[in-house]
Design an enzyme around this catalytic site. Structure first.
Site, PDB file in Angstrom:
ATOM      1  CG  HIS A  20      -2.012  -0.990   1.174  1.00 24.71           C
ATOM      2  ND1 HIS A  20      -3.148  -0.863   1.942  1.00 24.71           N
ATOM      3  CD2 HIS A  20      -2.160  -2.127   0.449  1.00 24.71           C
ATOM      4  CE1 HIS A  20      -3.952  -1.882   1.686  1.00 24.71           C
ATOM      5  NE2 HIS A  20      -3.371  -2.670   0.787  1.00 24.71           N
TER       6      HIS A  20
ATOM      7  CD  GLU B 187      -2.042   4.894   2.887  1.00 23.99           C
ATOM      8  OE1 GLU B 187      -3.166   5.401   2.976  1.00 23.99           O
ATOM      9  OE2 GLU B 187      -1.800   3.876   2.204  1.00 23.99           O
TER      10      GLU B 187
ATOM     11  CB  CYS C 125      -6.493   0.038   4.674  1.00 25.33           C
ATOM     12  SG  CYS C 125      -4.800  -0.591   4.858  1.00 25.33           S
TER      13      CYS C 125
ATOM     14  CB  CYS D 244      -2.058   2.040   5.913  1.00 23.98           C
ATOM     15  SG  CYS D 244      -1.656   1.178   4.372  1.00 23.98           S
TER      16      CYS D 244
END
Length: 150
Positions: A50, A52, A80, A83
């Site tokens: 992801h 981040e 999410c 993260c």
């Protein structure tokens, strides 16, 4: 709009044009971009790829630290749960996002909303079974070894 958020959105749009999901992130300290990331699931087939998380990993490697105290994350989408947890573990100070989990769900990106809802449930009410298998009394506890070595 903040220039760091503009950059996160710019990264997200470029990622969509390259076949990825609409997520970009910029990690900032002292009004300077330290690292950036985009969602790379379509490239590396790694569910933790992801935006981040990649920005965090890059900063930690670059600075040789796990502690990102004083850093700010700008993300095109609301982080999410994975993260968000990583940001807590890394001590990220502030998080800004442009589009919410609810907005993501409306365009078919509903996993974050689902997981946030799951985490509100008691363990035994979740869709995924999660159960402790305790270490036997006569076995060695890794946590106790760690504590003893501190």
């Amino acid at each position: 709009m903040n220039s760091f958020m503009e950059r996160a959105i710019e990264l997200a749009i470029a990622n969509v044009k390259e076949g990825g999901q609409p997520f970009g992130a910029v990690l900032v300290k002292d009004d300077q971009i330290i690292t950036e990331g985009v969602n790379e699931l379509h490239i590396v087939h790694d569910i933790s790829g992801h935006a981040e998380l990649l920005a965090i990993r890059r900063a930690q490697q670059q600075l040789n630290t796990n502690d990102l105290t004083g850093f700010t994350m700008y993300a095109s989408g609301e982080p999410c749960p994975m993260c968000l947890a990583a940001m807590y573990f890394a001590n990220v100070k502030d998080i800004y996002f442009a589009e919410s989990v609810e907005q993501a769900a409306k365009v078919g990106l509903s996993k974050s909303k689902f997981i946030y809802n799951e985490l509100k449930q008691d363990k035994h009410d979740r869709s995924m079974m999660i159960k402790q298998l305790p270490i036997e009394e006569k076995s060695i506890s890794p946590m106790q070894i760690w504590k003893d070595n501190q």
